[in-house]
Motif scaffolding. Structure first.
Motif, mmCIF file in Angstrom:
data_model
loop_
_atom_site.group_PDB
_atom_site.id
_atom_site.type_symbol
_atom_site.label_atom_id
_atom_site.label_comp_id
_atom_site.label_asym_id
_atom_site.label_seq_id
_atom_site.Cartn_x
_atom_site.Cartn_y
_atom_site.Cartn_z
ATOM 1 N N ASP A 111 1.682 9.104 3.126
ATOM 2 C CA ASP A 111 1.150 9.910 4.225
ATOM 3 C C ASP A 111 1.833 9.545 5.535
ATOM 4 O OD1 ASP A 111 -0.478 10.974 2.389
ATOM 5 O OD2 ASP A 111 -2.339 10.050 3.121
ATOM 6 N N VAL A 112 2.013 8.256 5.708
ATOM 7 C CA VAL A 112 2.606 7.797 6.958
ATOM 8 C C VAL A 112 4.073 8.191 7.041
ATOM 9 C CG1 VAL A 112 3.178 5.778 8.335
ATOM 10 C CG2 VAL A 112 0.985 5.911 7.173
ATOM 11 N N GLU A 129 4.347 1.702 14.998
ATOM 12 C CA GLU A 129 5.316 1.915 16.057
ATOM 13 C C GLU A 129 6.466 2.764 15.535
ATOM 14 O OE1 GLU A 129 6.459 -1.932 17.548
ATOM 15 O OE2 GLU A 129 4.355 -2.515 17.547
ATOM 16 N N HIS A 151 10.160 3.591 11.522
ATOM 17 C CA HIS A 151 8.746 3.296 11.767
ATOM 18 C C HIS A 151 8.353 1.910 11.285
ATOM 19 C CE1 HIS A 151 8.914 5.081 7.745
ATOM 20 N NE2 HIS A 151 7.903 4.287 7.454
ATOM 21 N N THR A 152 7.427 1.349 12.001
ATOM 22 C CA THR A 152 6.856 0.062 11.637
ATOM 23 C C THR A 152 5.379 0.305 11.421
ATOM 24 O OG1 THR A 152 8.392 -1.187 12.995
ATOM 25 C CG2 THR A 152 6.319 -2.250 12.448
ATOM 26 N N VAL A 153 4.902 -0.020 10.261
ATOM 27 C CA VAL A 153 3.484 0.162 9.968
ATOM 28 C C VAL A 153 2.985 -1.112 9.320
ATOM 29 C CG1 VAL A 153 1.784 1.422 8.624
ATOM 30 C CG2 VAL A 153 3.692 2.640 9.662
ATOM 31 N N GLU A 154 2.051 -1.747 9.973
ATOM 32 C CA GLU A 154 1.503 -2.966 9.403
ATOM 33 C C GLU A 154 -0.009 -2.929 9.481
ATOM 34 O OE1 GLU A 154 3.312 -6.251 11.454
ATOM 35 O OE2 GLU A 154 5.258 -5.259 11.267
ATOM 36 N N LEU A 155 -0.622 -3.270 8.374
ATOM 37 C CA LEU A 155 -2.083 -3.327 8.356
ATOM 38 C C LEU A 155 -2.491 -4.773 8.157
ATOM 39 C CD1 LEU A 155 -2.899 -0.344 5.956
ATOM 40 C CD2 LEU A 155 -3.089 -0.389 8.445
ATOM 41 N N ASP A 159 -6.998 -3.798 10.930
ATOM 42 C CA ASP A 159 -6.339 -3.397 12.167
ATOM 43 C C ASP A 159 -4.973 -2.839 11.788
ATOM 44 O OD1 ASP A 159 -5.963 -3.067 14.805
ATOM 45 O OD2 ASP A 159 -5.476 -5.169 15.245
ATOM 46 N N TRP A 167 4.187 11.691 7.977
ATOM 47 C CA TRP A 167 3.774 11.832 9.370
ATOM 48 C C TRP A 167 4.934 11.474 10.296
ATOM 49 C CZ3 TRP A 167 3.334 7.503 12.687
ATOM 50 C CH2 TRP A 167 2.760 7.777 13.933
ATOM 51 N N ALA A 168 5.625 10.396 9.964
ATOM 52 C CA ALA A 168 6.736 9.953 10.804
ATOM 53 C C ALA A 168 7.845 11.008 10.848
ATOM 54 C CB ALA A 168 7.282 8.625 10.286
ATOM 55 N N ARG A 214 7.478 14.163 10.427
ATOM 56 C CA ARG A 214 6.999 15.305 11.191
ATOM 57 C C ARG A 214 7.118 15.037 12.688
ATOM 58 N NH1 ARG A 214 1.630 15.759 11.514
ATOM 59 N NH2 ARG A 214 1.519 14.852 9.427
ATOM 60 N N ILE A 215 6.732 13.831 13.081
ATOM 61 C CA ILE A 215 6.828 13.464 14.497
ATOM 62 C C ILE A 215 8.276 13.537 14.953
ATOM 63 C CG2 ILE A 215 6.601 11.571 16.142
ATOM 64 C CD1 ILE A 215 3.925 12.597 15.447
ATOM 65 N N TRP A 247 -5.637 7.401 7.518
ATOM 66 C CA TRP A 247 -5.007 6.732 6.382
ATOM 67 C C TRP A 247 -5.411 5.251 6.358
ATOM 68 C CZ3 TRP A 247 -1.198 2.875 7.065
ATOM 69 C CH2 TRP A 247 -0.556 2.441 5.900
ATOM 70 N N THR A 268 -0.943 -1.606 13.061
ATOM 71 C CA THR A 268 0.142 -1.552 14.028
ATOM 72 C C THR A 268 1.056 -0.430 13.570
ATOM 73 O OG1 THR A 268 0.099 -3.911 14.463
ATOM 74 C CG2 THR A 268 2.141 -2.749 14.961
ATOM 75 N N VAL A 303 0.839 -1.199 0.000
ATOM 76 C CA VAL A 303 0.000 0.000 0.000
ATOM 77 C C VAL A 303 0.873 1.247 0.000
ATOM 78 C CG1 VAL A 303 -1.874 -1.151 1.190
ATOM 79 C CG2 VAL A 303 -0.127 0.004 2.516
ATOM 80 N N ASP A 304 0.305 2.305 -0.513
ATOM 81 C CA ASP A 304 1.047 3.554 -0.545
ATOM 82 C C ASP A 304 1.013 4.191 0.826
ATOM 83 O OD1 ASP A 304 2.338 5.889 -1.405
ATOM 84 O OD2 ASP A 304 0.391 6.877 -1.534
ATOM 85 N N ALA A 305 2.194 4.347 1.402
ATOM 86 C CA ALA A 305 2.240 4.872 2.758
ATOM 87 C C ALA A 305 2.908 6.242 2.806
ATOM 88 C CB ALA A 305 2.958 3.886 3.664
#
Lengths: 149, 149
Positions: free
Chosen positions: A104-105, B126, A123-127, B122, A108-109, A111-112, B108, B124, A100-102
DNA sequence: GTAGATGCAAAAGGTTTGCAACCAC
DNA sequence: GTGGTTGCAAACCTTTTGCATCTAC
């Protein structure tokens, strides 16, 4: 990415490694080392579990695979697509995975990281979800995991 | 919903459980079961590792703690704040954790779910990094001390 | 021929569980 | 007294490693 990489130990082509690569290609969703090993053995390819682990670790270090962890903490591997698409939507039922296109994430990361003064922010992003095909009907008819081999 | 929860076995107050809760409160960043157990024992509280694990599992099932996994796959626990802030930026050096606003990510994720036809999606998320205080070398930037959220 | 790869088995971690003793209610 | 709780040790799982043997180059 197919460069020879003489920087580290030479990669010696062996039937076992070829088999692991093939197994990874075949199921282009995520798979665990144990699953890959079981599939290889079932296919009549005599390969040791250690070799599967070692090959996967090598691929991971070389950046050729993405690694996620499932709910139980098991590592799942998948070939990394061309550049840097590293986030997936994974079907909990059948293992189907969609990149997926992340963007945005990612933004966001960043910026944080800037806002908090943290460095080397990773960052770890899992859907995870249930894909349309596995759409659960009623509780009585479990879809059985088709990924099991 | 998160009221008394008498749905499962009764929660019997014991010194050990109280101690685990206290230990979790004291270090209000993430901590592993092993770390908590070690701290308790060091504090002179005689508690078994099994009890720590069992208590944490209970808290997890009851939704009172958030759980993440560190790089090695170890589970880290932290009290869940009031509402639903469940995403953190964790310092890899000292374990400091900051709750971060993940509204963008939530939206997102919802959008991805809609676009792909997946159900029960769902996520995740981090973030890990090195906080300003732990930043090695690199003098010149007196990193501000991020406040625990 | 030799550096590197393989595979077995055993070790290493973290987490869970069986079971007898225990304690709060 | 009863039933939930504890703690020890052993079981479990995934992953890593030691080492003798084998093989691709």
């Amino acid at each position: 990415m197919t460069t020879h990489e003489t920087s580290r130990a030479e990669w010696r082509a062996t039937p076992q490694r070829a088999a692991v690569l093939r197994a990874l290609h075949v199921r282009d969703g995520f798979a665990s080392a144990q699953t890959l090993h079981a599939a290889l053995v079932a296919d009549g390819v005599p390969v040791g579990l250690s070799t599967v682990y070692r090959t996967l670790r090598f691929l991971e270090a070389a950046g050729h695979v993405d690694v996620v962890r499932d709910r139980e903490g098991e590592r799942l591997y998948r070939f990394r697509s061309a550049d840097g698409h590293r986030h997936y939507l994974l079907c909990r039922e059948c293992g189907l995975s969609l990149a997926v296109d992340a963007g945005d994430v990612e933004r966001w990361a960043v910026r944080i990281a800037r806002d908090t003064g943290f460095h080397a922010v990773d960052h770890t992003v899992e859907l995870t979800g249930v894909c349309a095909r596995c759409r659960p009907g009623r509780p009585g008819r479990p879809g059985r995991r088709p990924e099991e081999a």
